[in-house]
Write an enzyme that holds these catalytic residues in place. Structure first.
Site, PDB file in Angstrom:
ATOM      1  N   LYS A  55      40.079 -35.308   4.048  1.00  0.00           N
ATOM      2  CA  LYS A  55      39.980 -36.464   4.933  1.00  0.00           C
ATOM      3  C   LYS A  55      39.566 -37.705   4.149  1.00  0.00           C
ATOM      4  CE  LYS A  55      38.503 -33.986   9.102  1.00  0.00           C
ATOM      5  NZ  LYS A  55      39.646 -34.364   9.943  1.00  0.00           N
ATOM      6  N   ARG A  76      42.236 -24.429  14.555  1.00  0.00           N
ATOM      7  CA  ARG A  76      43.166 -23.505  15.217  1.00  0.00           C
ATOM      8  C   ARG A  76      43.255 -22.182  14.464  1.00  0.00           C
ATOM      9  NH1 ARG A  76      47.791 -27.986  14.839  1.00  0.00           N
ATOM     10  NH2 ARG A  76      45.908 -29.218  15.194  1.00  0.00           N
TER      11      ARG A  76
HETATM   12  N1  BES Z   1      37.926 -31.646  13.395  1.00  0.00           N
HETATM   13  C1  BES Z   1      39.179 -32.308  13.343  1.00  0.00           C
HETATM   14  C2  BES Z   1      39.495 -33.060  14.622  1.00  0.00           C
HETATM   15  C3  BES Z   1      38.656 -34.273  14.904  1.00  0.00           C
HETATM   16  C4  BES Z   1      39.073 -35.502  14.476  1.00  0.00           C
HETATM   17  C5  BES Z   1      37.525 -34.173  15.659  1.00  0.00           C
HETATM   18  C6  BES Z   1      38.325 -36.614  14.786  1.00  0.00           C
HETATM   19  C7  BES Z   1      36.779 -35.280  15.962  1.00  0.00           C
HETATM   20  C8  BES Z   1      37.189 -36.509  15.537  1.00  0.00           C
HETATM   21  C9  BES Z   1      40.301 -31.301  13.109  1.00  0.00           C
HETATM   22  O1  BES Z   1      39.970 -30.206  12.346  1.00  0.00           O
HETATM   23  C10 BES Z   1      41.380 -32.018  12.390  1.00  0.00           C
HETATM   24  O2  BES Z   1      41.157 -32.403  11.278  1.00  0.00           O
HETATM   25  N2  BES Z   1      42.520 -32.181  13.048  1.00  0.00           N
HETATM   26  C11 BES Z   1      43.619 -32.858  12.456  1.00  0.00           C
HETATM   27  C12 BES Z   1      44.867 -32.081  12.812  1.00  0.00           C
HETATM   28  C13 BES Z   1      46.088 -32.528  12.048  1.00  0.00           C
HETATM   29  C14 BES Z   1      45.938 -32.213  10.569  1.00  0.00           C
HETATM   30  C15 BES Z   1      47.296 -31.824  12.615  1.00  0.00           C
HETATM   31  C16 BES Z   1      43.673 -34.260  13.058  1.00  0.00           C
HETATM   32  O3  BES Z   1      43.371 -34.433  14.225  1.00  0.00           O
HETATM   33  O4  BES Z   1      43.974 -35.185  12.302  1.00  0.00           O
HETATM   34 MN    MN Z   2      40.195 -30.579  10.271  1.00  0.00          MN
END
Ligand code: BES
Ligand code: MN
Ligand code: ZN
Length: 499
Positions: free
Chosen positions: A275, A349
């Site tokens: 990230k 997931r």
């Molecule tokens: N934990 C994150 C989702 C999240 C994002 C929670 C912002 C709270 C605030 C999750 O694991 C994630 O990174 N999801 C990705 C999925 C994508 C790679 C398909 C996302 O939402 O960008």
């Molecule tokens: Mn994630």
């Protein structure tokens, strides 16, 4: 803050809180304080054209003549026909914030909705107290240099009404609710150097004194069960994963349990699909789903709920390292389905895939509900006012929506459909963990999870937008919300408890 219940009497010190209805009609305690103060309440209302007694409106009268109290706070009760428990929770929370901001140390709230409202006074007082306790929560253990005048001041709240015994009885369960929520908020607020899979599992294991059965599975045990999706997420971290199973058996011994499954990523860096730096610290609360499940199980035990329930939380840390999963890796999940991991940041997931499969395989539950901070896309779709709801069962979905409305934790249902499901068919494995474009990101996440529920009645709550709040709400101070504890407690109470 200490909360107690008693008969109405004009207090000798501190603040006194009395209610007026929308339009200005005084409740009985307001009339009595008006008389005792030589008409201060009526004069204040008359002098305040913008105060209409609408819900949550406050009118402070500081140092009133004839009384030794520091202030009278006239509180808007709104319309009598609309008075419900949620109304009084919000009022209790709003007042605690106000009293803390002005430095009051003690307050007496005279809550008597009277016969015009369809709500018993004991219930109104108990829910006022619940709202006060919820808003009074604060995570301040690491603030060592805060000046005393910045700290919350209110130490005692006395609820006064015509039926204190009734209020006290109603509050017994609600106090357990407030404690469970504070527990969850603490877990979610703790940083990831303090709460990681092993320590979060220990927190859950500490609840056995309430009568919960708690089992903890380590990596070896999970490997033996074939949980390679969950283990794949964990493999980049120096912190070993855990899977915790909590059981509360308060119902008929033959009845299939309700199951609650939580995503417990104690920190989500994204892994190799890392990230951006900005805001990454927020990913310490990527275990909020697990925190809610643990808090819910604690609450069911504390109030001796007449239901069988199981809570399963998958606890991992998602880190990039030489041992981390690479994009493109293929893992075999406990279900036997192979997963192509094209983005290591779509890790929740993967954890849920094994946790849900394990849960249904072992417990044959009546239904499964998972909670997960799963997608940033749910924040784009719904912002911070509703969590996303997905379900393969309309009755379960409707019951969840209704419970959410009753407690102020709102859900909005989004679709599942074969057309979305096709988007995660993989060329190299049975399923891939992302679709590869930005379309319908939250639905894609839900479709992936659905492939691991084995057709058991199931709902998925995407709580990424509601697990943490950047601004104060009446019963939820900013920070970890514990969204889901009240919702699911209510869902269980209203639909699945015997008698
Ligand atoms: N934990 C994150 C989702 C999240 C994002 C929670 C912002 C709270 C605030 C999750 O694991 C994630 O990174 N999801 C990705 C999925 C994508 C790679 C398909 C996302 O939402 O960008
Ligand atoms: Mn994630
Ligand atoms: Zn995550």
């Amino acid at each position: 803050m200490k909360i107690d219940f008693g008969e109405f009497a004009v207090p000798a010190a501190g603040a006194i809180i009395v209610g007026v209805w929308e339009g200005g009609e005084m409740t009985d305690p307001a009339r009595r304080i008006d008389e005792a103060s030589g008409g201060a309440v009526g004069r204040a209302i008359a002098a305040s054209p913008r105060f209409g007694g609408k819900r949550n409106e406050l009118l402070p009268i500081v140092a009133p003549a004839n009384l030794s109290v520091t202030r009278i706070v006239v509180a808007g009760f709104g319309k009598p026909a609309e008075a419900d428990t949620r109304r009084f929770e919000e009022l209790g929370g709003t007042l605690v914030a106000h009293l803390n901001s002005v430095g009051e140390t003690a307050a007496a709230a005279a809550i008597d909705p009277g016969p015009s409202a369809g709500l018993a006074p004991g219930l109104a007082a108990a829910h006022f107290a619940l709202g006060a306790a919820l808003r009074g929560y604060r995570f301040d253990k690491y603030r060592t240099t805060e000046k005393p005048e910045r700290k919350p001041s209110l130490a005692r709240l006395a609820l006064a009404g015509p039926d204190p015994g009734d209020a006290r009885r109603a509050y017994a369960d609600l106090a357990a609710t407030a404690e469970a929520i504070a527990f969850t908020r603490d877990l979610v607020s703790e940083p990831a150097n303090v709460i990681y899979p092993e320590t979060l599992a220990e927190q859950a294991a500490g609840l056995t004194s309430l009568g919960l059965e708690v089992e903890t599975l380590d990596a070896e045990r999970m490997a033996a069960l074939g949980m390679n999706a969950l283990l794949g997420v964990a493999q980049g971290s120096a912190r070993p994963p855990r899977l915790v199973v909590m059981r509360w058996n308060g119902g008929d011994s033959r009845a299939a349990p309700l199951a609650f499954v939580g995503k417990g990523v104690t920190f989500d860096t994204g892994g190799i699909s890392i990230k951006p730096a900005a805001g990454m610290g927020e990913m310490k609360w990527d275990m909020a789903g697990a925190g809610v499940v643990i808090g819910l199980m604690r609450l069911l035990a504390a109030r001796s709920a007449k239901v069988n329930a199981v809570g399963v939380v998958g606890l991992v840390e998602n880190m990039p390292s030489g041992s981390a999963m690479r994009p493109g890796d293929i893992v075999t999940s406990m279900s036997g389905q192979t997963i192509e991991v094209l983005n290591t940041d779509a890790e929740g997931r993967l954890v849920l895939a094994d946790a849900l499969w394990y849960c249904q395989d072992r417990f044959k539950p009546k239904l499964m509900i998972d909670l997960a901070t799963l997608t940033g896309a749910i924040v784009v779709a719904l912002g911070h006012d509703h969590a996303g709801l997905f379900a393969n069962d309309d009755a379960v979905a409707d019951r969840l929506v209704a419970a959410g409305k009753a407690v102020g934790e709102k859900l909005w249902r989004l679709p599942l459909d074969a057309a979305y499901n096709r988007a995660i068919d993989s060329d190299a494995a049975d399923v891939k963990n992302i679709a590869g474009d930005r379309a319908a990101g939250s639905i894609i996440g839900a479709q992936f999870i659905e492939r691991f529920v084995n057709k058991v009645p199931w709902a998925h709550l995407d709580i990424a937008g509601v697990a943490w709040s950047k601004k104060d709400a009446p019963t939820v101070p900013k920070g970890a919300t514990a969204f889901g504890v009240r919702l699911l407690d209510r869902f269980i109470r209203d639909n699945y408890e015997a008698g």
